[in-house]
Design an enzyme around this catalytic site. Sequence first.
Site, PDB file in Angstrom:
ATOM      1  N   GLY A  18       0.819  -1.216   0.000  1.00  0.00           N
ATOM      2  CA  GLY A  18       0.000   0.000   0.000  1.00  0.00           C
ATOM      3  C   GLY A  18       0.845   1.254   0.000  1.00  0.00           C
ATOM      4  O   GLY A  18       1.667   1.461   0.894  1.00  0.00           O
ATOM      5  N   GLY A  20      -0.205   4.472   0.231  1.00  0.00           N
ATOM      6  CA  GLY A  20      -0.939   5.644   0.697  1.00  0.00           C
ATOM      7  C   GLY A  20      -0.193   6.352   1.812  1.00  0.00           C
ATOM      8  O   GLY A  20       1.028   6.241   1.949  1.00  0.00           O
ATOM      9  N   GLY A  22      -0.061   5.867   5.127  1.00  0.00           N
ATOM     10  CA  GLY A  22       0.640   5.005   6.066  1.00  0.00           C
ATOM     11  C   GLY A  22       1.817   4.289   5.452  1.00  0.00           C
ATOM     12  O   GLY A  22       2.909   4.240   6.027  1.00  0.00           O
ATOM     13  N   GLU A 174     -17.826  18.457   2.097  1.00  0.00           N
ATOM     14  CA  GLU A 174     -16.972  19.175   1.157  1.00  0.00           C
ATOM     15  C   GLU A 174     -17.486  19.036  -0.277  1.00  0.00           C
ATOM     16  O   GLU A 174     -17.450  19.999  -1.056  1.00  0.00           O
ATOM     17  CB  GLU A 174     -15.537  18.670   1.286  1.00  0.00           C
ATOM     18  CG  GLU A 174     -14.915  19.062   2.624  1.00  0.00           C
ATOM     19  CD  GLU A 174     -13.541  18.482   2.865  1.00  0.00           C
ATOM     20  OE1 GLU A 174     -12.842  18.986   3.761  1.00  0.00           O
ATOM     21  OE2 GLU A 174     -13.166  17.516   2.163  1.00  0.00           O
ATOM     22  N   ASP A 304      -6.219   3.189   7.979  1.00  0.00           N
ATOM     23  CA  ASP A 304      -7.647   2.872   7.985  1.00  0.00           C
ATOM     24  C   ASP A 304      -7.926   1.376   8.050  1.00  0.00           C
ATOM     25  O   ASP A 304      -9.005   0.966   8.485  1.00  0.00           O
ATOM     26  CB  ASP A 304      -8.316   3.436   6.726  1.00  0.00           C
ATOM     27  CG  ASP A 304      -8.292   4.956   6.693  1.00  0.00           C
ATOM     28  OD1 ASP A 304      -7.943   5.563   7.718  1.00  0.00           O
ATOM     29  OD2 ASP A 304      -8.624   5.527   5.636  1.00  0.00           O
ATOM     30  N   ALA A 318      -5.693  10.955   7.694  1.00  0.00           N
ATOM     31  CA  ALA A 318      -4.312  10.849   7.241  1.00  0.00           C
ATOM     32  C   ALA A 318      -3.331  10.781   8.407  1.00  0.00           C
ATOM     33  O   ALA A 318      -2.369  10.006   8.380  1.00  0.00           O
ATOM     34  CB  ALA A 318      -3.971  12.027   6.332  1.00  0.00           C
ATOM     35  N   GLN A 319      -3.554  11.587   9.449  1.00  0.00           N
ATOM     36  CA  GLN A 319      -2.584  11.668  10.538  1.00  0.00           C
ATOM     37  C   GLN A 319      -2.365  10.345  11.275  1.00  0.00           C
ATOM     38  O   GLN A 319      -1.222   9.953  11.518  1.00  0.00           O
ATOM     39  CB  GLN A 319      -2.985  12.769  11.526  1.00  0.00           C
ATOM     40  CG  GLN A 319      -2.517  14.149  11.124  1.00  0.00           C
ATOM     41  CD  GLN A 319      -1.004  14.234  11.005  1.00  0.00           C
ATOM     42  OE1 GLN A 319      -0.266  13.668  11.801  1.00  0.00           O
ATOM     43  NE2 GLN A 319      -0.544  14.934   9.997  1.00  0.00           N
TER      44      GLN A 319
END
Length: 430
Positions: A18, A20, A22, A174, A304, A318-319
Site C-alpha cells: 500500500g 498511501g 501510512g 466538502e 484505515d 491521514a494523521q
Amino acid sequence: MAERETIPSKRPHVVVIGGGFGGLSAVRALRRADVDVTLIDRRTYSTFQPLLYQVATMALNPGDITWFLRSIRSRQKNVRFVNGTVTGIDHDTKSITLTNGNVERYDYLILATGVTANFFGIPGAAEHAMPLYTRTQALALRDVIVATLEEAVVRGQKDDLRVIVVGGGATGVEMAGALAELRNNDMPVTYPELDPQRTHLTLIEMQDALLGPFVPSLQKYTKRSLEKRGVDLRLGTSVKEVRKDGVVDGDGNFIPAGIVVWASGVTTHESIKSWGVPQGRGDRIKIDDHLRVQGFDNVFAVGDVAVEDGDRALPQLAQPAMQGGKYVARLIAAKIAGEQVPAFRYWDKGSLATIGRSSAVLQTKGLPPVKGFPAWIIWMAVHLFYLLGGRNRLAAMVNLGSKYIFWHRNHNAIVGDTPVKFRDDGTSAA
C-alpha cells in the site's frame, strides 16, 4: 508465467503493501535503516484523497493530487517498487503472491492497503451510486457532471437537475459545498442556457448532525453554511435503496436525482479476507498496542485498515496513518537492533473540513474550535503542505488560488473528453 522470487539479501527485507499515507510514511522512515524495502501497490501512483472532490468538481487536475510511486527512489536507494495486486500471503513461509505469479518474501510485513467504499448492502447502491475514493472514481464523477449539464443544454432544460450526496462526514460536506458553489457561482456564467434555480443539491445523513466527530458549535456552523449555499439537508434520514433515477429513504419516500454521490462509509478490500489475518469491526485487521497484527510477531497494520484490540479504532484520517507508519518503521529498526519501543500513542493534531470559499471548521484538542475564514486559511495551508511533491504543491496552489481568489471572474473548469451523447437536434449520437 514462471514464478520469480526476490533476490536473497543479507539485510532484513521489509515489504510494505500500500502506497498511501501510512505505507509511504513507513517507507520513508526506513530510509536510513539497515534494511531492504519493497513497496507494493496495485497502482503506480499515490493519491491525496482529501482533495479528490476538487478533481470531481473540476477545480484540480488529477495529476495535482497524484504522485508517481517510483520517484521515491530519487531520495531513497534502499527501496524498490513493485506494481501488482496481492492475491495471497503465506505466513509460514513469509511469502506474498501477486496476480502475475511472482512471489515476494519478507522478514517484516507492513499492511497499509487503505479502504474502499462501503455500501452496507443497500440495494442498488453499488450499481447506481458513485463513490469518491480513487482518482478513477473522481474523474468518472467529473465527466458525468459535465455530460449531464451538456445534455441538459442540448435537450433543453425540460426537467430539473438533481444531485444527491449520501453521507454527512467531511467528504460529503466538502462535496456538497463544492457542488453548491459550482451551481451558484459558475453555472450562471458558463451555462446561461440553464436555470441554476432548477438545479437541486440534497445531502442525506443518517445522524441528526453533520460532521459527527466535531463539537456541536462547528456542526451547527456547517449546517448553516450549507443551507446558506442552497443545499437541501435531510438529517436523521437513512437510505433504503438507490435507483438509477434517485434514492428511496428509510420512510419509503422517493427523492429523484440524476447523480448520486456516495460518501457514506468505508470498509476494507475484499481480498484481505484471504490473507490469513484476524479481522474485527468493519472487517479491519486486528492489531495490538504496538500495531502488530494479532498472532504475528513481524506483521503490522497501519491506517484505515487497522483496528486495535477490543475494536477500538483510531480516526480514519491521514494523521493516524502517517504516525502509525513512522512508528512501525521505528519499531522494526529497534527490533533489528535488539531494542525495545513503547506502545504506540496517537497525537491528535485536530480535524479539518471545508464547506467552500472562506468557510471551514477546525477542531484541535485543547484549543477553542475555529470556523470561517481563519479555519479556511489553515485548511488550505495544511492540504498544500501535505501534498506529495513540490510540483504538485505549486500546481494545486495555482489552481485553487485562481478558483478562490478570482472566483467572481475566473470560471474556467478542468475537464476531460466527455462523450457527447446527443446531437444539436436532440437525437442520440451513439
